[in-house]
Design a protein around this motif. Structure first.
Motif, PDB file in Angstrom:
ATOM      1  N   PHE A   1       0.833  -1.208   0.000  1.00 24.12           N
ATOM      2  CA  PHE A   1       0.000   0.000   0.000  1.00 24.12           C
ATOM      3  C   PHE A   1       0.866   1.255   0.000  1.00 24.12           C
TER       4      PHE A   1
ATOM      5  N   GLY B   1       5.828  -1.077  -1.818  1.00 22.24           N
ATOM      6  CA  GLY B   1       4.881  -0.304  -1.027  1.00 22.24           C
ATOM      7  C   GLY B   1       5.554   0.659  -0.061  1.00 22.24           C
TER       8      GLY B   1
ATOM      9  N   ILE C   1      -6.396  -2.476   4.362  1.00 22.70           N
ATOM     10  CA  ILE C   1      -5.073  -2.482   4.999  1.00 22.70           C
ATOM     11  C   ILE C   1      -5.104  -3.304   6.275  1.00 22.70           C
TER      12      ILE C   1
ATOM     13  N   ILE D   1       0.897   2.860   6.443  1.00 24.42           N
ATOM     14  CA  ILE D   1      -0.251   2.145   7.013  1.00 24.42           C
ATOM     15  C   ILE D   1      -0.514   2.512   8.470  1.00 24.42           C
TER      16      ILE D   1
ATOM     17  N   ALA E   1      -3.863   3.631  -1.524  1.00 26.24           N
ATOM     18  CA  ALA E   1      -4.972   3.386  -0.593  1.00 26.24           C
ATOM     19  C   ALA E   1      -4.918   4.413   0.520  1.00 26.24           C
TER      20      ALA E   1
ATOM     21  N   THR F   1       1.807  -3.071  -5.792  1.00 20.92           N
ATOM     22  CA  THR F   1       1.347  -2.069  -4.832  1.00 20.92           C
ATOM     23  C   THR F   1       0.108  -1.374  -5.384  1.00 20.92           C
ATOM     24  N   ARG F   2      -0.591  -0.686  -4.484  1.00 18.86           N
ATOM     25  CA  ARG F   2      -1.712   0.143  -4.931  1.00 18.86           C
ATOM     26  C   ARG F   2      -1.899   1.301  -3.975  1.00 18.86           C
TER      27      ARG F   2
ATOM     28  N   ASP G   1      -8.253   2.729   4.930  1.00 23.70           N
ATOM     29  CA  ASP G   1      -8.894   1.734   4.074  1.00 23.70           C
ATOM     30  C   ASP G   1      -8.981   0.401   4.830  1.00 23.70           C
TER      31      ASP G   1
END
Length: 369
Positions: free
Chosen positions: A14, A67, A36, A72, A29, A26-27, A33
């Motif tokens: 993330f 990521g 996660i 996070i 976010a 990866t994305r 979210d």
């Protein structure tokens, strides 16, 4: 019977925003979210399961990469690190690295990470030039990067940064200035990577449309030599093709990869390498991506050894010849081609060898196709 795992990699897929050059799993976010928290819970279960199965008893290094792990938040990171501390011997002797990006690294996070067992931070700086950072699609600017490094150093002695060379529009002077900033910041470790245009990335689209010029390999090669010329006198010894460190601050986790130590990977796209005397196998997302026999393992060990400044010894090449009879001929050929030199009983990669890495490594690995 397989050799015990020595290294553990945890992938956090993330980010706040995907960079233009990124082709990792990866994305983007938001920090809150729910995906996660769900993902971290799955990682926790995997770690606990591996601990029950006795797979973590010999772990010497841990690497939390992405990521952007720092994105996070401490709630998720605390859960992950607490699980690690109760599932393996997370003593100060275990190198525990976490990647962070400047925009998401805060002073409270630094304090908490240190208290929870992280002892090495790797910060994705890439450049201290704001124009270049915008071209790369980075979220932070140069001042944020400098503040993040200083913030990390309030607790961590072992702070590493990544820098890129060959970025479109990057001058030799700009890259030298980036290196000077790293030295001035007093980081313990610097990784220098040539920018590559990967398929299916925004950078590829920009280059193909003419909006950005493609990286030039010859320019990147000169910049890699500049890194050696600038960092070495400042006390950063090159120990691997792209890695420089002050004495005692070499990345033990990456060295584990380059010296054939078995490793576990948890999370999306993470790779696990299992081996014994007869077989080396890599698995990613449940699929076998490498399955090497003894001859191929031997060739790979020689190839990986030539990524390192110390190269490989005469004894290693001689022992390899029992499985790969052409080993001595191949290494003598590398010397003749200027890709390696032989000194004090070792075959060492030359600067030209590293710059022509595909040829250097290809000649070695081709001994056992």
């Amino acid at each position: 019977m397989y050799d015990p795992y020595k290294a553990l990699y945890l992938h956090i897929p993330f980010c706040k925003q995907r960079c233009a050059y990124c082709d990792f799993a990866t994305r983007a976010a938001d920090r809150d979210d729910p995906a996660i928290a769900d993902y971290v819970d799955e990682l926790v279960l995997e770690i606990r399961r591996a601990s029950r199965e006795g797979k973590l008893g010999s772990i010497e290094t841990v690497y939390i990469g992405g990521g952007t792990p720092s994105h996070i938040g401490m709630g998720n990171l605390s859960k992950l690190l607490y699980t690690l501390s109760t599932s393996l011997h997370l003593t100060p002797e275990v190198e525990c690295t976490m990647e962070a990006n400047p925009e998401s690294l805060t002073e409270p996070m630094v304090k908490d990470l240190w208290a929870l067992g992280v002892n090495r931070l790797s910060i994705g700086v890439q450049s201290f030039d704001d124009d270049l950072l915008r071209k790369l699609g980075r979220v932070h600017d140069a001042e944020t990067a400098k503040r993040a490094i200083a913030c990390a150093q309030t607790r961590f002695e072992n702070v590493s940064i990544d820098l890129m060379c060959g970025i479109p529009g990057q001058s030799h002077e700009s890259f030298a200035a980036d290196l000077a900033c790293a030295i001035e910041a007093g980081v313990a470790h610097v990784s220098v990577y040539p920018l590559t245009v990967e398929e299916n990335t925004l950078l590829e689209t920009l280059v193909e449309s003419g909006a950005l010029e493609a990286p030039v390999e010859d320019v990147q090669a000169i910049m890699m030599e500049t890194a050696l010329r600038v960092l070495d006198p400042a006390g950063y010894a090159r120990y691997e093709v792209a890695s420089y460190a002050k004495p005692g601050f070499e990345c033990r986790h990456n060295i584990a990869y380059w010296t054939g130590k078995p490793y576990l990977g948890f999370g999306t796209s993470a790779v696990t390498m299992t081996q014994n005397e007869a077989r080396r196998m890599r698995v990613q997302d449940g699929q076998v991506i490498d399955d090497l026999d003894r001859r191929q393992m031997c060739a790979e060990d020689l190839m990986l050894g030539m990524r390192m400044v110390q190269g490989v010894s005469d004894e290693q090449v001689g022992a390899a010849a029992l499985l790969l009879p052409e080993s001595l001929t191949v290494f003598r050929g590398l010397v003749e081609a200027g890709l390696a030199e032989r000194r004090e009983g070792r075959y060492l990669p030359t600067v030209m060898g590293w710059l022509c890495g595909n040829e250097l490594y290809g000649r070695i690995f081709d001994m056992a196709p």
